[in-house]
Write an enzyme that holds these catalytic residues in place. Structure first.
Site, PDB file in Angstrom:
ATOM      1  N   LYS A 285       0.809  -1.117  -0.170  1.00  0.00           N
ATOM      2  CA  LYS A 285       0.091   0.207  -0.057  1.00  0.00           C
ATOM      3  C   LYS A 285       1.025   1.235  -0.010  1.00  0.00           C
ATOM      4  CE  LYS A 285      -3.544   2.703   0.725  1.00  0.00           C
ATOM      5  NZ  LYS A 285      -4.397   3.109  -0.524  1.00  0.00           N
TER       6      LYS A 285
ATOM      7  N   GLY B 251      -8.355   7.639   0.681  1.00  0.00           N
ATOM      8  CA  GLY B 251      -7.612   8.568   1.556  1.00  0.00           C
ATOM      9  C   GLY B 251      -6.241   7.900   1.842  1.00  0.00           C
TER      10      GLY B 251
ATOM     11  N   ASN C 185       4.004   6.898  -6.154  1.00  0.00           N
ATOM     12  CA  ASN C 185       2.962   7.374  -6.593  1.00  0.00           C
ATOM     13  C   ASN C 185       2.622   8.674  -6.488  1.00  0.00           C
ATOM     14  OD1 ASN C 185       0.032   7.354  -6.853  1.00  0.00           O
ATOM     15  ND2 ASN C 185      -0.368   5.933  -5.064  1.00  0.00           N
TER      16      ASN C 185
ATOM     17  N   CYS D  45      -2.562   9.827  -6.333  1.00  0.00           N
ATOM     18  CA  CYS D  45      -3.944   9.372  -5.668  1.00  0.00           C
ATOM     19  C   CYS D  45      -4.670  10.906  -5.804  1.00  0.00           C
ATOM     20  CB  CYS D  45      -3.324   9.364  -4.201  1.00  0.00           C
ATOM     21  SG  CYS D  45      -4.938   8.959  -3.151  1.00  0.00           S
TER      22      CYS D  45
ATOM     23  N   ASN E  29      -3.634   5.040 -12.308  1.00  0.00           N
ATOM     24  CA  ASN E  29      -4.145   5.088 -11.004  1.00  0.00           C
ATOM     25  C   ASN E  29      -5.857   5.066 -11.350  1.00  0.00           C
ATOM     26  OD1 ASN E  29      -5.067   5.410  -8.291  1.00  0.00           O
ATOM     27  ND2 ASN E  29      -3.169   6.663  -8.116  1.00  0.00           N
TER      28      ASN E  29
ATOM     29  N   GLY F 237      -9.042  -2.109 -14.955  1.00  0.00           N
ATOM     30  CA  GLY F 237     -10.067  -2.499 -15.853  1.00  0.00           C
ATOM     31  C   GLY F 237      -9.710  -3.994 -16.217  1.00  0.00           C
TER      32      GLY F 237
HETATM   33  C1  SIN Z   1      -6.440   5.715  -2.011  1.00  0.00           C
HETATM   34  O1  SIN Z   1      -5.774   5.406  -0.771  1.00  0.00           O
HETATM   35  O2  SIN Z   1      -7.189   6.629  -1.807  1.00  0.00           O
HETATM   36  C2  SIN Z   1      -6.189   5.091  -3.122  1.00  0.00           C
HETATM   37  C3  SIN Z   1      -4.668   5.056  -3.501  1.00  0.00           C
HETATM   38  C4  SIN Z   1      -4.361   5.772  -4.868  1.00  0.00           C
HETATM   39  O3  SIN Z   1      -5.426   6.014  -5.552  1.00  0.00           O
HETATM   40  O4  SIN Z   1      -3.342   5.912  -5.117  1.00  0.00           O
END
Ligand code: SIN
Length: 312
Positions: free
Chosen positions: A45, A74, A127, A130, A193, A250
């Site tokens: 994660k 989030g 990342n 998000c 994403n 997808g």
């Molecule tokens: C999230 O935790 O909101 C999703 C993770 C992401 O979009 O990178």
């Protein structure tokens, strides 16, 4: 049947893995993905420096008929040190992707400095996409900010690094992001994403289906496939050959995996369908993929990768 891939000196015996966010928040979940005989790797994660509870619930919803999902998690995560502890204890032959998503440029630089100084010998995913932290824009939609952070990162970072991108929808934007990314010694890009800030309505109650951001959230699953394929294809056409592509978005059938590879994906991540179906999804998808390849007379994914045909 050769269902393998490589990124730099990392070899993957299978091309499927989880998408960051699904089945990877706890050590037990990460172990479950690693233990599957049908995954080639695991991605953690996306970590922030400190533990985050994430957004208020409900923050995840599955649409009817497996149309897709909407989430506004989030970035709930156990914090950078927790995942660092996991990767330093873990004995595994499979590569691990350590994903980070700082809430600021400084967060990301701090975490990358710690990764650089550590014994971690896997791959790192930055990342930049998000869509679900209120008040925080998706960095990779700002081409200057993206280039600025990568410029700073590569003054000190030497480990295999990739970036997780949001979907782009404009040919000029494909050109711009690729031109920017090609300036850096990236190992891979991960695209896409979720499609940020969609809105799903419950027809019985006329309300939104998730609480954060008044119902706005990232879309995944079946409905994002065409956008995901377009991004994989557009970036494969524009990025240097040594920047590998992780296709995400997808994927609910073996045909979807095949299509990602056809567009140029080296590895393929499964997010929404992993949440819907559980760990068994990897066996089903790989079996379906192998069947398609056999029916077409292929013995290796290398015969398919990037071979999408256009109409002349
Ligand atoms: C999230 O935790 O909101 C999703 C993770 C992401 O979009 O990178």
């Amino acid at each position: 049947m050769q269902l393998t891939a490589a990124i730099q000196n990392f070899n993957f015996d299978h091309i499927l893995l989880n998408a960051a966010g699904v089945m990877c928040q706890t050590k037990a979940e990460l172990d479950t993905v690693l233990a599957s005989n049908y995954t080639g790797a695991v991605v953690t994660k996306s970590a922030t420096p400190a533990l985050r509870e994430g957004n208020p619930t409900p923050r995840y919803y599955e649409m009817a008929q497996n149309l897709g999902t909407i989430n506004s998690m989030g970035l709930p995560n156990a914090g950078f040190d927790y995942y660092m502890d996991y990767v330093s204890q873990k004995q595994t032959d499979k590569p691990i992707f350590f994903s980070i998503a700082g809430l600021s440029k400084q967060d990301n630089l701090d975490m990358l400095r710690q990764l650089e100084a550590s014994d971690f010998d896997g791959l790192i995913e930055l990342n930049l996409s998000c869509p679900n932290v209120p008040g925080k824009p998706q960095t990779a939609y700002d081409f200057e900010a993206t280039e600025a952070i990568l410029t700073e990162v590569f003054t000190f970072f030497t480990k295999p690094l990739g970036v997780k991108l949001p979907p782009y929808f404009d040919i000029v934007h494909f050109d711009m992001i690729a031109a920017s990314l090609n300036k850096f010694p990236l190992a891979f890009v991960n695209t896409i994403n979720s499609i940020g800030n969609g809105l799903v309505i419950d027809p019985e109650t006329d309300t939104v289906v998730i609480k954060p951001k008044a119902g706005f959230g990232g879309l995944g699953g079946t409905i994002v496939k065409a956008t995901a394929l377009a991004n994989v294809r557009a970036l494969r056409d524009r990025l240097r050959d040594d920047i590998k592509i992780i296709g995400t978005g997808g994927v609910t059938t073996g045909r979807d995996v095949y299509d990602h590879v056809l567009c140029g994906a080296d590895l393929v991540e499964v997010g929404s369908q992993l949440a819907v179906e559980g760990i068994g999804v990897f066996e089903r998808l790989e079996t379906e993929l192998a069947t398609i390849l056999a029916e077409k007379g292929f013995t290796s994914l290398d015969q398919v990768r990037g071979q999408l045909k256009t109409i002349v």
